[in-house]
Design an enzyme around this catalytic site. Structure first.
Site, PDB file in Angstrom:
ATOM      1  N   ARG A  76      44.693  46.302  28.564  1.00  0.00           N
ATOM      2  CA  ARG A  76      46.040  46.013  27.968  1.00  0.00           C
ATOM      3  C   ARG A  76      46.387  45.883  26.534  1.00  0.00           C
ATOM      4  NH1 ARG A  76      46.253  41.652  29.129  1.00  0.00           N
ATOM      5  NH2 ARG A  76      44.909  41.247  31.022  1.00  0.00           N
ATOM      6  N   TYR A 215      47.469  53.730  29.862  1.00  0.00           N
ATOM      7  CA  TYR A 215      46.183  52.615  30.701  1.00  0.00           C
ATOM      8  C   TYR A 215      47.546  51.759  31.840  1.00  0.00           C
ATOM      9  CZ  TYR A 215      43.563  48.685  32.182  1.00  0.00           C
ATOM     10  OH  TYR A 215      43.536  47.749  32.722  1.00  0.00           O
ATOM     11  N   LYS A 224      52.529  44.725  35.669  1.00  0.00           N
ATOM     12  CA  LYS A 224      52.337  43.355  34.555  1.00  0.00           C
ATOM     13  C   LYS A 224      53.510  43.198  33.978  1.00  0.00           C
ATOM     14  CE  LYS A 224      48.353  42.094  36.081  1.00  0.00           C
ATOM     15  NZ  LYS A 224      47.139  41.995  36.022  1.00  0.00           N
ATOM     16  N   HIS A 244      50.255  35.385  38.769  1.00  0.00           N
ATOM     17  CA  HIS A 244      48.727  36.632  39.137  1.00  0.00           C
ATOM     18  C   HIS A 244      47.620  35.910  39.732  1.00  0.00           C
ATOM     19  CE1 HIS A 244      45.319  38.544  35.855  1.00  0.00           C
ATOM     20  NE2 HIS A 244      46.086  39.301  36.647  1.00  0.00           N
ATOM     21  N   SER A 266      42.150  38.026  34.200  1.00  0.00           N
ATOM     22  CA  SER A 266      41.663  39.252  34.817  1.00  0.00           C
ATOM     23  C   SER A 266      40.196  39.197  34.482  1.00  0.00           C
ATOM     24  CB  SER A 266      42.571  40.178  33.521  1.00  0.00           C
ATOM     25  OG  SER A 266      44.109  39.903  33.243  1.00  0.00           O
ATOM     26  N   CYS A 268      38.454  37.860  37.119  1.00  0.00           N
ATOM     27  CA  CYS A 268      37.519  37.087  37.388  1.00  0.00           C
ATOM     28  C   CYS A 268      37.479  37.511  38.664  1.00  0.00           C
ATOM     29  CB  CYS A 268      38.833  36.351  36.457  1.00  0.00           C
ATOM     30  SG  CYS A 268      38.370  36.104  34.279  1.00  0.00           S
ATOM     31  N   ASP A 291      46.597  40.440  43.335  1.00  0.00           N
ATOM     32  CA  ASP A 291      47.141  40.585  41.685  1.00  0.00           C
ATOM     33  C   ASP A 291      48.274  39.994  41.875  1.00  0.00           C
ATOM     34  OD1 ASP A 291      45.403  41.325  39.032  1.00  0.00           O
ATOM     35  OD2 ASP A 291      47.418  42.172  39.328  1.00  0.00           O
ATOM     36  N   ARG A 391      38.548  51.112  36.862  1.00  0.00           N
ATOM     37  CA  ARG A 391      39.348  50.612  37.071  1.00  0.00           C
ATOM     38  C   ARG A 391      39.748  51.851  38.606  1.00  0.00           C
ATOM     39  NH1 ARG A 391      42.621  45.680  36.882  1.00  0.00           N
ATOM     40  NH2 ARG A 391      41.148  45.268  35.397  1.00  0.00           N
TER      41      ARG A 391
HETATM   42  P1  GTP Z   1      42.053  42.038  37.618  1.00  0.00           P
HETATM   43  O1  GTP Z   1      42.382  43.226  38.194  1.00  0.00           O
HETATM   44  O2  GTP Z   1      42.411  42.345  36.004  1.00  0.00           O
HETATM   45  O3  GTP Z   1      43.502  40.820  38.079  1.00  0.00           O
HETATM   46  O4  GTP Z   1      41.035  41.226  37.962  1.00  0.00           O
HETATM   47  P2  GTP Z   1      40.084  40.661  39.199  1.00  0.00           P
HETATM   48  O5  GTP Z   1      40.408  38.873  38.791  1.00  0.00           O
HETATM   49  O6  GTP Z   1      40.606  41.300  40.289  1.00  0.00           O
HETATM   50  O7  GTP Z   1      39.236  40.571  38.832  1.00  0.00           O
HETATM   51  P3  GTP Z   1      37.963  41.705  40.390  1.00  0.00           P
HETATM   52  O8  GTP Z   1      37.893  40.171  41.661  1.00  0.00           O
HETATM   53  O9  GTP Z   1      37.954  42.875  40.160  1.00  0.00           O
HETATM   54  O10 GTP Z   1      36.352  41.199  39.528  1.00  0.00           O
HETATM   55  C1  GTP Z   1      36.064  41.108  38.498  1.00  0.00           C
HETATM   56  C2  GTP Z   1      34.241  41.040  37.881  1.00  0.00           C
HETATM   57  O11 GTP Z   1      33.882  39.920  38.588  1.00  0.00           O
HETATM   58  C3  GTP Z   1      33.796  41.994  38.676  1.00  0.00           C
HETATM   59  O12 GTP Z   1      32.836  42.614  38.431  1.00  0.00           O
HETATM   60  C4  GTP Z   1      33.417  41.514  40.283  1.00  0.00           C
HETATM   61  O13 GTP Z   1      32.442  41.923  40.354  1.00  0.00           O
HETATM   62  C5  GTP Z   1      32.925  40.201  39.397  1.00  0.00           C
HETATM   63  N1  GTP Z   1      33.061  38.682  40.744  1.00  0.00           N
HETATM   64  C6  GTP Z   1      33.940  38.609  41.980  1.00  0.00           C
HETATM   65  N2  GTP Z   1      33.645  37.294  42.410  1.00  0.00           N
HETATM   66  C7  GTP Z   1      32.554  37.260  41.974  1.00  0.00           C
HETATM   67  C8  GTP Z   1      32.321  35.843  42.556  1.00  0.00           C
HETATM   68  O14 GTP Z   1      32.131  35.022  43.559  1.00  0.00           O
HETATM   69  N3  GTP Z   1      30.697  35.519  41.564  1.00  0.00           N
HETATM   70  C9  GTP Z   1      29.930  36.638  40.373  1.00  0.00           C
HETATM   71  N4  GTP Z   1      29.079  36.015  39.834  1.00  0.00           N
HETATM   72  N5  GTP Z   1      31.017  37.926  40.307  1.00  0.00           N
HETATM   73  C10 GTP Z   1      32.065  37.641  40.975  1.00  0.00           C
HETATM   74  C1  SPV Z   2      44.803  42.915  34.744  1.00  0.00           C
HETATM   75  O1  SPV Z   2      44.340  43.006  33.521  1.00  0.00           O
HETATM   76  O2  SPV Z   2      45.237  41.733  34.798  1.00  0.00           O
HETATM   77  C2  SPV Z   2      44.888  44.179  36.088  1.00  0.00           C
HETATM   78  C3  SPV Z   2      45.068  45.092  35.174  1.00  0.00           C
HETATM   79  O3  SPV Z   2      45.025  43.424  36.557  1.00  0.00           O
HETATM   80  S1  SPV Z   2      46.417  45.633  34.450  1.00  0.00           S
HETATM   81  O4  SPV Z   2      47.176  46.238  35.830  1.00  0.00           O
HETATM   82  O5  SPV Z   2      45.815  46.976  33.210  1.00  0.00           O
HETATM   83  O6  SPV Z   2      46.784  45.046  33.886  1.00  0.00           O
HETATM   84 MN    MN Z   3      45.428  41.669  37.127  1.00  0.00          MN
END
Ligand code: GTP
Ligand code: SPV
Ligand code: MN
Length: 607
Positions: A76, A215, A224, A244, A266, A268, A291, A391
């Site tokens: 983004r 993207y 979003k 979110h 994002s 996290c 999400d 992704r």
């Molecule tokens: P967006 O799609 O961008 O909104 O992200 P999201 O919040 O869905 O994040 P996602 O669950 O994909 O996690 C992002 C990164 O954090 C990945 O590389 C995970 O492996 C890592 N992660 C997720 N949960 C944990 C956790 O409990 N501990 C640690 N250390 N890392 C984590």
């Molecule tokens: C984020 O960045 O929080 C996502 C991926 O979930 S995107 O849809 O590209 O914004």
């Molecule tokens: Mn997101």
């Protein structure tokens, strides 16, 4: 140009707007998307022939494709994302503001003829179930087949959505172009885009104009742009919340089910928590969303959450059988698009964290031959094979733990709201808010290290209110006030609020808490708090587990890591105060008094 006479709708406003957009963008043809299997086959085949998509191994990833973006179009673009409201105050201090008339002038010049040599696709879609009481429709016009295919995974789209819209339904007008017209006979490139990018929102007229990027978050406008930025403005006007947040259903060994919505910035941990496989025996998680959550009051006065999406657009790196097996099971079923991951020699995908042992040879996300020891040919040995924001885009219906309630038009009643972020220090593993307004304060002052999900520096701590900093479609002060008002309306029926941090680090820099499936231990504690079964230690930052509060049975961790992960440290919080002060000051007169009052309580308690 193909005329719109054969358009599969009699909706006058839709027809007029499609004509008008075509007159501006000047495509070679117009195509109305019906969402059929045949359409998916045709468009994916076209992209395979042109080299934009690589078909994956039919045995291991059936009906799935691989895309590589340009290295300049991987995330983004927050710097080029605009909220265009009549007054600058309307967008507020956290957004880039532009005058709507001026922005439309600027972008009309860019849109003029921008689809030459391409087909203009018209994608009718609905965010949330089609049979919702007040279904939220959109139509995305795009010149990208990749966007059409991705929107088919991520939304309920096609003829069914157009039919449900009827002849006079409201819809959000979403215009997208990659901004790469083709001259007569010119060969297309695998990832068309433009160095000039604009992601513009017009919340007052419920419109989105996007230019120059392919993207996800910049181009799949239902996600979003609509379901958060435009929807948050709608929600403010109509008395609900567009957030979110993941939505999960947790069932205890006694058979009681709780709904948890969690807002983390994002990359996290939302996707991971949404599909968590509990390590504690007898606990079960089912997924509703990973999400976005739309939360409205039900007839009983409680908040109900709906996931407006139909797929996962998840961070690939870190997703593996040991961290998120349910995501692995989801993508294994195929029907998915992978972007900027690495390709194996067997036509499958790979990324860092998928397997402990790295494949001996890969093609990296830039298309270079790659080995674990040497990295990419012509690059540095430490270069990753997959981009950190690579992704997977995969149907939510393939998730093996999808909740039966996923499709419910009214949603699921929310028991708990979690806020969280990625903080190496200060923020304890879990803390419970005293009441709703304290919870709003926690959300309002939530902070996190930046990630690769947006362009710019990674690892910089910034405030990210309710994990919505890049997604609030109006004034952030008004947004916080809206949260306070929702609490006044819902009273004691509002969800309980907790603040979590899976990412606290020890002196050696490693994570103190094992995370992933072990997060079920924290969820158990939260449920016990709801049931009034467990004591907590009151601190200025909320109530935290007592020394024996968390169920740590069978957990193998070293030394005092858990004590360090859960600790409230007054000195660290004192160091945080000026940062919170600066953040709240930035709201000026728009800061709700309720949030300021909570900050005063924190300062008093630390004094
Ligand atoms: P967006 O799609 O961008 O909104 O992200 P999201 O919040 O869905 O994040 P996602 O669950 O994909 O996690 C992002 C990164 O954090 C990945 O590389 C995970 O492996 C890592 N992660 C997720 N949960 C944990 C956790 O409990 N501990 C640690 N250390 N890392 C984590
Ligand atoms: C984020 O960045 O929080 C996502 C991926 O979930 S995107 O849809 O590209 O914004
Ligand atoms: Mn997101």
């Amino acid at each position: 140009m193909t005329s719109t006479v054969q358009a599969p709708t009699a909706h006058e406003a839709v027809l007029a707007w499609v004509e008008q957009t075509a007159a501006m963008t000047k495509p070679d043809a117009i195509r109305w998307c019906d969402g059929s299997e045949a359409e998916w086959k045709e468009l994916s085949s076209r992209l395979v022939s042109s080299g934009a998509l690589v078909p994956l191994n039919e045995e291991t990833k059936p009906n799935s494709f691989y895309a590589r973006s340009l290295p300049s179009d991987v995330a983004r673009v927050e710097d080029q994302t605009f909220i265009c409201t009549k007054t600058e105050r309307g967008a507020g201090h956290t957004n880039n503001w532009a005058d709507p008339v001026e922005m439309k002038q600027t972008m009309s010049a860019l849109y003029d003829g921008c689809m030459k040599g391409r087909t203009m696709y018209v994608i009718p879609f609905c965010m949330g179930p089609l049979d919702a009481e007040d279904p939220k429709f959109g139509i995305e016009i795009t010149d990208s087949e990749y966007v059409v295919l991705s929107m088919r995974i991520m939304t309920r789209m096609g003829q069914a959505a157009l039919d449900a819209l009827g002849t006079d339904g409201d819809f959000v007008k979403c215009v997208h172009s990659v901004g790469a017209p083709l001259a007569e006979g010119e060969q297309d490139v695998p990832w068309p885009c433009n160095d000039t990018k604009y992601i513009s929102h017009f919340p007052e007229t419920r419109e989105i104009w996007s230019f120059g990027s392919g993207y996800g978050g910049n181009a799949l406008l239902g996600k979003k742009c609509y379901a958060l930025r435009i929807a948050s403005a709608m929600a403010h006007d109509e008395g609900w919340l567009a957030e979110h947040m993941l939505i999960l259903r947790l069932t205890s060994p006694e058979g009681k089910t709780y709904t948890i919505c969690a807002a983390f910035p994002s990359a996290c941990g939302k996707t991971n928590l949404a599909m968590l496989e509990p390590t504690l025996p007898g606990w079960k998680v089912e997924t509703c969303g990973d999400d976005i959550a739309w939360m409205r009051f039900g007839e009983d006065g409680r908040l109900y959450a709906v996931n407006p999406e139909y797929g996962f657009f998840g961070v690939a790196p870190g997703t593996g059988w040991d961290t998120n097996p349910n995501a692995m099971r989801t993508i294994e079923k195929g029907n998915s698009i992978f972007t900027n991951v690495a390709l194996t020699d067997h036509g499958d995908v790979w990324w860092e964290g998928m397997t402990k042992v790295k494949p001996k040879h890969l093609t990296d996300w830039k298309g270079r031959s790659w080995t674990p020891d040497e990295g990419p040919v012509g690059g540095e040995p430490e270069e990753k094979a997959a981009h950190p924001n690579s992704r997977f885009c995969t149907p939510i219906t393939q998730c093996p733990i999808l909740s039966d309630e996923f499709d419910s038009p009214t949603g699921v009643p929310v028991d708990v709201i979690l806020f969280g972020g990625r903080r190496a220090s200060t923020i304890p593993l879990v803390a419970e808010a005293r009441d709703w307004n304290h919870g709003v304060f926690m959300g309002a002052t939530c902070s996190s290290e930046t990630t690769a999900a947006a362009t710019g520096k990674v690892g910089v701590v910034r405030r990210d209110p309710m994990a919505m900093l890049p997604f609030i479609g109006y004034n952030a002060g008004d947004y916080l006030k809206h949260w306070v008002k929702m609490g006044e309306k819902g009273g004691d029926k509002m969800p309980r609020v907790f603040y979590v941090n899976w990412f606290r680090r020890g002196d050696d820099g490693s994570f103190l808490w094992p995370g992933f499936g072990e997060n079920s231990r924290v969820l158990k504690w939260i449920c016990e708090r709801l049931e009034g079964r467990v004591e907590a230690t009151e601190t200025p930052a909320g109530a935290i587990p007592t020394e024996d509060g968390l169920d740590l049975s069978g957990l193998d961790v070293k030394g005092d890591d858990i004590a360090e992960a859960t600790a409230f440290k007054a000195d660290e919080w004192r160091a945080e105060i000026p940062l919170i002060q600066e953040w709240l000051d930035s709201f000026g007169e728009d800061l709700p008094t309720e949030v300021a009052a909570e900050f005063d309580k924190l300062k008093d308690a630390l004094a």
